[in-house]
Design a protein around this motif. Structure first.
Motif, mmCIF file in Angstrom:
data_model
loop_
_atom_site.group_PDB
_atom_site.id
_atom_site.type_symbol
_atom_site.label_atom_id
_atom_site.label_comp_id
_atom_site.label_asym_id
_atom_site.label_seq_id
_atom_site.Cartn_x
_atom_site.Cartn_y
_atom_site.Cartn_z
ATOM 1 N N TYR A 1 0.832 -1.205 0.000
ATOM 2 C CA TYR A 1 0.000 0.000 0.000
ATOM 3 C C TYR A 1 0.867 1.255 0.000
ATOM 4 C CZ TYR A 1 -3.912 3.103 1.038
ATOM 5 O OH TYR A 1 -4.850 4.100 0.964
ATOM 6 N N GLY B 1 -4.038 5.883 7.753
ATOM 7 C CA GLY B 1 -3.785 7.301 7.518
ATOM 8 C C GLY B 1 -2.314 7.647 7.613
ATOM 9 N N LYS C 1 3.184 8.292 2.285
ATOM 10 C CA LYS C 1 3.271 8.128 0.834
ATOM 11 C C LYS C 1 3.433 9.480 0.136
ATOM 12 C CE LYS C 1 0.271 5.227 -0.715
ATOM 13 N NZ LYS C 1 -0.950 4.590 -1.266
ATOM 14 N N GLU C 2 2.742 10.491 0.654
ATOM 15 C CA GLU C 2 2.859 11.839 0.075
ATOM 16 C C GLU C 2 4.253 12.424 0.262
ATOM 17 O OE1 GLU C 2 -0.164 14.193 1.847
ATOM 18 O OE2 GLU C 2 -1.824 13.099 0.910
ATOM 19 N N ARG D 1 -6.351 0.155 -1.994
ATOM 20 C CA ARG D 1 -6.876 0.347 -0.641
ATOM 21 C C ARG D 1 -7.873 -0.747 -0.256
ATOM 22 N NH1 ARG D 1 -7.519 4.958 2.885
ATOM 23 N NH2 ARG D 1 -9.216 4.611 4.339
ATOM 24 N N SER E 1 0.126 5.690 6.708
ATOM 25 C CA SER E 1 0.719 5.231 5.457
ATOM 26 C C SER E 1 0.434 6.213 4.325
ATOM 27 C CB SER E 1 0.178 3.839 5.106
ATOM 28 O OG SER E 1 0.816 3.321 3.966
ATOM 29 N N GLU E 2 -0.777 6.757 4.308
ATOM 30 C CA GLU E 2 -1.139 7.700 3.242
ATOM 31 C C GLU E 2 -0.357 9.005 3.367
ATOM 32 O OE1 GLU E 2 -5.326 7.739 3.832
ATOM 33 O OE2 GLU E 2 -5.653 5.973 2.571
ATOM 34 N N ARG E 3 -0.192 9.483 4.606
ATOM 35 C CA ARG E 3 0.602 10.709 4.786
ATOM 36 C C ARG E 3 2.059 10.478 4.424
ATOM 37 N NH1 ARG E 3 -3.261 11.172 8.846
ATOM 38 N NH2 ARG E 3 -2.061 9.868 10.305
#
Length: 410
Positions: free
Chosen positions: A54, A136, A142-143, A61, A138-140
């Motif tokens: 991910y 969340g 990733k950015e 997702r 992981s998503e931050r």
């Protein structure tokens, strides 16, 4: 307000372990109420993809979730998200919620998991400092992983190395800071830890061992660097902290349950209160194969322990004696580890295969017995490795090292 019934089985922690426990209860024939309570607003998901597929963008997702959204209603499981349990009352058989609501239970399962250890230095709360535990996070992260970004990873454990690999795959410049002399030293020992040090160096990671982090530097807007004990500063556009996790035992401790590096349980995953069980990261369970309590922080434990806990809560005969297992993917290296070795608990490592080419199996031995095996870019061998560990019989190291000798014949 009161909800639930005295016949309800309540699961605190809508994690992989919690969701698999609900599934196991239904599969084992329980037809009474099942309540699954979770602090997060996401339905239960698996955590390994957060530092692997991910984070890399190769796993969608929807693939991280344990069950489809409709599964809970279809199986008559009451899933309550955004719900914080503040207390457990074993005498009254109730749990108290943050809104002062109370839920009665017949049996209670704690799958409260663990939390990342916080970096105890000035500046650790600056924007741009990342911990990895929730989707969340992981998503931050990733950015932040973009070409040319300066990423500093503090801690060379599994999370640190996997996120370092993801950062390099994204084109970032990566520095890994570790207080020990090698990555994964406590887990793998010097012989195999060298393999992972070489792997990351070959992929352009700046590895710095034997260093101490004194502070994170920056301003109100963002972290800009990491100051070390020797006064040097490593520039950073983002910092990833991976210095271990701590089991979430606060509820259990306040309820008077026995705790010690987690919630202590027997081999049936029963705590010091016979109507309360624990599973997953939070459980320090007696393991009949090893004759001691062990707490395993890996995915396979959260996947498999709930089956034992569910059956035990229903009065069925079930003990948890699976051999521990975990896996990791970094760059072009895939590995599986089967067994259990305490730090410095082995007397030799035997290699089979091509170590420089990173296509081998490593075996940790003590007194000639195989304690654990790790297959690196060699597949379909976990079953024979597991049997070698489980058997507890001495094995000839020369035969173990010989690729021509099938593992099933040792």
């Amino acid at each position: 307000m009161g909800t639930g019934t005295d016949e309800a089985i309540v699961i605190v922690g809508a994690s992989l372990a919690g969701a698999k426990a609900a599934e196991a209860l239904r599969e084992a024939g329980h037809d009474g109420p099942v309540l699954l309570l979770g602090k997060e607003h996401e339905r239960p998901y698996e955590r390994p993809p957060l530092s692997k597929g991910y984070l890399l963008g190769s796993t969608e997702r929807e693939k991280i979730y344990v069950h489809p959204p409709q599964w809970y209603a279809d199986h008559d499981v009451t899933l309550r998200l955004g719900t914080t349990v503040t207390a457990v009352d074993p005498a009254a058989h109730t749990v108290t919620l943050a809104d002062d609501g109370r839920i009665g239970y017949r049996k209670l399962l704690l799958t409260t998991g663990s939390s990342p250890r916080k970096l105890p230095v000035p500046g650790a709360d600056l924007p741009g400092v990342h911990y990895l535990r929730r989707v969340g996070d992981s998503e931050r992260l990733k950015e932040a992983l973009r070409p040319g970004a300066r990423i500093v990873v503090i801690g060379a454990g599994w999370i640190g190395l996997e996120t370092a690999a993801a950062a390099r795959a994204a084109g970032a410049e990566v520095t890994v800071l570790e207080s020990a002399g090698l990555p994964l030293l406590r887990v793998l020992g010097r012989e195999v830890a060298e393999v992972f040090a070489g792997l990351h160096r070959d992929h352009g990671v700046d590895l710095r061992f034997g260093v101490q982090v004194e502070a994170l530097t920056g301003g109100p807007g963002a972290v800009t660097g990491v100051r070390l004990g020797d006064g040097a500063t490593v520039a950073a556009d983002a910092v990833i902290v991976g210095i271990g996790i701590t089991p979430n035992t606060a509820l259990a401790e306040a309820a008077g349950l026995e705790t010690d590096n987690g919630v202590r349980t027997d081999q049936w995953l029963r705590t010091s209160d016979p109507d309360i069980h624990a599973a997953g990261d939070v459980a320090n369970a007696f393991h009949p194969l090893f004759g001691k309590h062990i707490r395993v922080e890996h995915w396979a434990n959260a996947l498999n322990q709930p089956q034992t806990a569910a059956r035990a809560m229903l009065g069925q005969d079930a003990a948890y004696d699976r051999v521990p297992y975990f896996f990791s993917d970094q760059y072009d290296l895939g590995m599986e580890y089967t067994g259990y070795v305490e730090p410095e608990g082995y007397d030799r490592v035997v290699f089979r295969g091509d170590v420089p080419g990173r296509e081998f199996i490593a075996f940790w031995l003590s007194g000639g017995k195989v304690l654990a095996g790790m297959n690196v870019n060699v597949w379909d061998v976990t079953d024979p490795i597991r049997e070698l560990v489980r058997s507890g019989r001495p094995v000839d190291p020369a035969a173990l090292a010989d690729p021509a000798r099938p593992l099933t014949e040792l």
